[in-house]
Design a protein around this motif. Structure first.
Motif, mmCIF file in Angstrom:
data_model
loop_
_atom_site.group_PDB
_atom_site.id
_atom_site.type_symbol
_atom_site.label_atom_id
_atom_site.label_comp_id
_atom_site.label_asym_id
_atom_site.label_seq_id
_atom_site.Cartn_x
_atom_site.Cartn_y
_atom_site.Cartn_z
ATOM 1 N N THR A 1 16.389 -1.312 17.758
ATOM 2 C CA THR A 1 15.486 -0.605 16.856
ATOM 3 C C THR A 1 16.207 0.600 16.275
ATOM 4 O OG1 THR A 1 13.621 -1.289 18.232
ATOM 5 C CG2 THR A 1 13.217 0.510 16.676
ATOM 6 N N TYR A 2 16.241 0.686 14.963
ATOM 7 C CA TYR A 2 16.806 1.849 14.287
ATOM 8 C C TYR A 2 15.690 2.830 13.988
ATOM 9 C CZ TYR A 2 21.034 -0.898 13.386
ATOM 10 O OH TYR A 2 22.177 -1.653 13.509
ATOM 11 N N GLU A 3 15.915 4.096 14.299
ATOM 12 C CA GLU A 3 14.939 5.145 13.986
ATOM 13 C C GLU A 3 15.520 5.995 12.869
ATOM 14 O OE1 GLU A 3 12.176 5.199 15.817
ATOM 15 O OE2 GLU A 3 12.731 4.164 17.683
ATOM 16 N N SER B 1 10.615 3.510 12.108
ATOM 17 C CA SER B 1 11.476 2.724 12.992
ATOM 18 C C SER B 1 11.473 1.276 12.544
ATOM 19 C CB SER B 1 11.047 2.886 14.454
ATOM 20 O OG SER B 1 9.946 2.067 14.719
ATOM 21 N N PHE B 2 12.627 0.656 12.694
ATOM 22 C CA PHE B 2 12.806 -0.702 12.187
ATOM 23 C C PHE B 2 13.503 -1.540 13.245
ATOM 24 C CE2 PHE B 2 15.340 -3.981 10.139
ATOM 25 C CZ PHE B 2 14.375 -4.600 9.348
ATOM 26 N N GLN B 3 12.886 -2.688 13.585
ATOM 27 C CA GLN B 3 13.494 -3.538 14.601
ATOM 28 C C GLN B 3 14.429 -4.563 13.952
ATOM 29 O OE1 GLN B 3 10.946 -5.943 17.236
ATOM 30 N NE2 GLN B 3 12.212 -5.218 18.931
ATOM 31 N N ALA B 4 15.725 -4.333 14.108
ATOM 32 C CA ALA B 4 16.721 -5.198 13.467
ATOM 33 C C ALA B 4 17.037 -6.433 14.304
ATOM 34 C CB ALA B 4 17.997 -4.405 13.192
ATOM 35 N N LEU B 5 16.874 -6.352 15.629
ATOM 36 C CA LEU B 5 17.021 -7.527 16.498
ATOM 37 C C LEU B 5 15.781 -7.651 17.364
ATOM 38 C CD1 LEU B 5 20.755 -7.255 17.718
ATOM 39 C CD2 LEU B 5 19.862 -8.706 15.883
ATOM 40 N N GLY C 1 23.427 -16.134 8.003
ATOM 41 C CA GLY C 1 22.091 -15.618 7.730
ATOM 42 C C GLY C 1 22.123 -14.684 6.547
ATOM 43 N N PRO C 2 20.967 -14.491 5.913
ATOM 44 C CA PRO C 2 20.931 -13.649 4.719
ATOM 45 C C PRO C 2 21.240 -12.185 5.035
ATOM 46 C CG PRO C 2 18.722 -14.405 5.313
ATOM 47 C CD PRO C 2 19.672 -15.096 6.223
ATOM 48 N N SER C 3 21.557 -11.439 3.985
ATOM 49 C CA SER C 3 21.823 -10.014 4.119
ATOM 50 C C SER C 3 20.605 -9.329 4.737
ATOM 51 C CB SER C 3 22.129 -9.454 2.735
ATOM 52 O OG SER C 3 22.658 -8.179 2.866
ATOM 53 N N GLY C 4 20.849 -8.460 5.701
ATOM 54 C CA GLY C 4 19.754 -7.729 6.333
ATOM 55 C C GLY C 4 19.116 -8.457 7.509
ATOM 56 N N SER C 5 19.659 -9.626 7.903
ATOM 57 C CA SER C 5 19.023 -10.401 8.969
ATOM 58 C C SER C 5 19.439 -9.958 10.374
ATOM 59 C CB SER C 5 19.293 -11.892 8.776
ATOM 60 O OG SER C 5 20.680 -12.158 8.739
ATOM 61 N N GLY C 6 20.421 -9.055 10.462
ATOM 62 C CA GLY C 6 20.792 -8.510 11.774
ATOM 63 C C GLY C 6 22.163 -8.910 12.276
ATOM 64 N N LYS C 7 22.957 -9.570 11.433
ATOM 65 C CA LYS C 7 24.263 -10.066 11.863
ATOM 66 C C LYS C 7 25.217 -8.938 12.269
ATOM 67 C CE LYS C 7 25.146 -12.052 7.900
ATOM 68 N NZ LYS C 7 23.973 -11.590 7.125
ATOM 69 N N SER C 8 25.319 -7.914 11.428
ATOM 70 C CA SER C 8 26.231 -6.803 11.743
ATOM 71 C C SER C 8 25.737 -6.037 12.961
ATOM 72 C CB SER C 8 26.360 -5.841 10.557
ATOM 73 O OG SER C 8 26.808 -6.530 9.428
ATOM 74 N N THR C 9 24.434 -5.902 13.068
ATOM 75 C CA THR C 9 23.853 -5.223 14.230
ATOM 76 C C THR C 9 24.246 -5.965 15.508
ATOM 77 O OG1 THR C 9 22.012 -4.400 12.906
ATOM 78 C CG2 THR C 9 21.677 -4.503 15.293
ATOM 79 N N LEU C 10 24.122 -7.287 15.479
ATOM 80 C CA LEU C 10 24.515 -8.097 16.636
ATOM 81 C C LEU C 10 25.997 -7.922 16.938
ATOM 82 C CD1 LEU C 10 23.645 -10.558 18.592
ATOM 83 C CD2 LEU C 10 25.043 -11.880 17.002
HETATM 84 P P1 ADP Z 1 23.255 -8.093 8.111
HETATM 85 O O1 ADP Z 1 24.571 -7.810 8.748
HETATM 86 O O2 ADP Z 1 22.695 -9.436 8.463
HETATM 87 O O3 ADP Z 1 23.270 -7.854 6.642
HETATM 88 P P2 ADP Z 1 22.405 -5.678 9.429
HETATM 89 O O4 ADP Z 1 22.560 -5.895 10.876
HETATM 90 O O5 ADP Z 1 23.444 -4.870 8.723
HETATM 91 O O6 ADP Z 1 22.185 -7.076 8.712
HETATM 92 O O7 ADP Z 1 21.011 -4.987 9.164
HETATM 93 C C1 ADP Z 1 19.794 -5.500 9.657
HETATM 94 C C2 ADP Z 1 18.685 -4.573 9.231
HETATM 95 O O8 ADP Z 1 18.805 -3.332 9.919
HETATM 96 C C3 ADP Z 1 18.695 -4.245 7.749
HETATM 97 O O9 ADP Z 1 17.358 -4.176 7.302
HETATM 98 C C4 ADP Z 1 19.366 -2.902 7.679
HETATM 99 O O10 ADP Z 1 18.924 -2.172 6.561
HETATM 100 C C5 ADP Z 1 18.929 -2.265 8.979
HETATM 101 N N1 ADP Z 1 19.971 -1.330 9.498
HETATM 102 C C6 ADP Z 1 21.224 -1.645 9.810
HETATM 103 N N2 ADP Z 1 21.887 -0.578 10.262
HETATM 104 C C7 ADP Z 1 21.014 0.446 10.224
HETATM 105 C C8 ADP Z 1 21.075 1.827 10.574
HETATM 106 N N3 ADP Z 1 22.204 2.366 11.052
HETATM 107 N N4 ADP Z 1 19.965 2.564 10.411
HETATM 108 C C9 ADP Z 1 18.825 2.035 9.930
HETATM 109 N N5 ADP Z 1 18.683 0.750 9.588
HETATM 110 C C10 ADP Z 1 19.757 -0.044 9.730
#
Ligand code: ADP
Ligand code: ADP
Length: 231
Positions: free
Chosen positions: A10-12, A17-21, A38-47
């Motif tokens: 969860t990003y705050e 707050s936004f739950q990315a995973l 997966g599409p942009s914003g789906s959580g790949k980089s977060t993972l």
């Molecule tokens: P992907 O790599 O699939 O494009 P990300 O993991 O980058 O997806 O992002 C997933 C979601 O989390 C997106 O909606 C993005 O805007 C949000 N997000 C990513 N990093 C942050 C951050 N540091 N703070 C707030 N929101 C974030």
């Protein structure tokens, strides 16, 4: 080798707050070559940031080699990262003022590898990606495909068992992209585990497994049965 159990992130941002995973269960074994789609914003980089020990899960556990590393201190996490994981990025991240050889040496300097050993390993890594002849040049003198090969040489010089690549072919023409996939396949043949974020559908045929994300969840996880081997 790697196991995530019910991982959330969860990003705050201020009051939002936004739950990315949203509760990821994932097991990756030694020797896999896995694509994360997966599409942009789906959580790949977060993972990827969590798997790469660059960031932490909000809840859930992360086991590496049977050990729960989710609650380790930052310093211990950094140690695991430096020892076990090599990173490759879409934008290469080479330092323009350094030669190609020096770029490859850099992570070994941080790791305290002695000079002689360092030169040997840098030369070996550059040979593996076919760029030893370019060692004395600077990044602005080589193509994008060559830059990515330098980045791969830099990622492997500390001999990581895991390589994480975030869109490694995203900025490349299709021939260079194929060269990069061929190199990743050969690193995988050496026994290294490879995890790759990719948007390019053409890359799928060279992987062993494909995991697809959507809105912070895994929606598909399958083996690539008709995998093609580049040589
Ligand atoms: P992907 O790599 O699939 O494009 P990300 O993991 O980058 O997806 O992002 C997933 C979601 O989390 C997106 O909606 C993005 O805007 C949000 N997000 C990513 N990093 C942050 C951050 N540091 N703070 C707030 N929101 C974030
Ligand atoms: P990509 O999908 O190509 O990886 P993004 O635009 O999703 O690129 O993310 C680029 C970087 O910005 C990532 O490190 C991500 O964590 C961060 N990021 C993404 N969305 C946000 C956000 N809403 N707030 C803060 N940082 C973010």
């Amino acid at each position: 080798m790697i196991e995530l159990r019910n991982v959330t992130k969860t990003y705050e941002t201020g009051k939002i707050s936004f739950q990315a995973l949203k509760g990821i269960d994932l097991k990756i074994s030694e020797g896999e070559f896995t694509g994360i789609l997966g599409p942009s914003g789906s959580g790949k980089s977060t993972l990827m940031n969590i798997l790469g020990c660059l960031d932490r899960a909000t809840t859930g556990t992360y086991e590496m080699d049977g050990r729960d590393i989710s609650k380790l201190r930052d310093q211990e996490l950094a140690h695991i990262r430096n020892k076990k994981i090599g990173f490759v990025f879409q934008s290469f991240n080479l330092l323009p003022r350094l030669t190609i050889f020096e770029n490859v040496e850099l992570p070994m300097i941080y790791a305290g590898v002695p000079l002689g050993e360092r030169k040997l390993r840098a030369a070996e890594a550059l040979t593996k990606v076919g760029l030893l002849d370019w060692a004395k040049h600077r990044p602005n003198e080589i193509s994008g495909g060559q830059k990515q090969r330098v980045a791969i040489a830099r990622a492997i010089c500390n001999n990581p068992r895991i390589i994480m690549a975030d869109e490694p072919t995203g900025n490349l023409d299709s021939k260079s992209a194929l060269d990069i996939m061929r190199i990743f396949q050969s690193l995988n043949d050496e026994g290294r585990t490879i995890i790759m974020i990719t948007h390019e559908k053409e890359n799928i045929q060279y992987l062993k497994r494909v995991i697809t994300f959507r809105d912070g969840s895994i929606i598909e996880d399958r083996e690539v049965y008709d995998r093609k081997v580049l040589n």
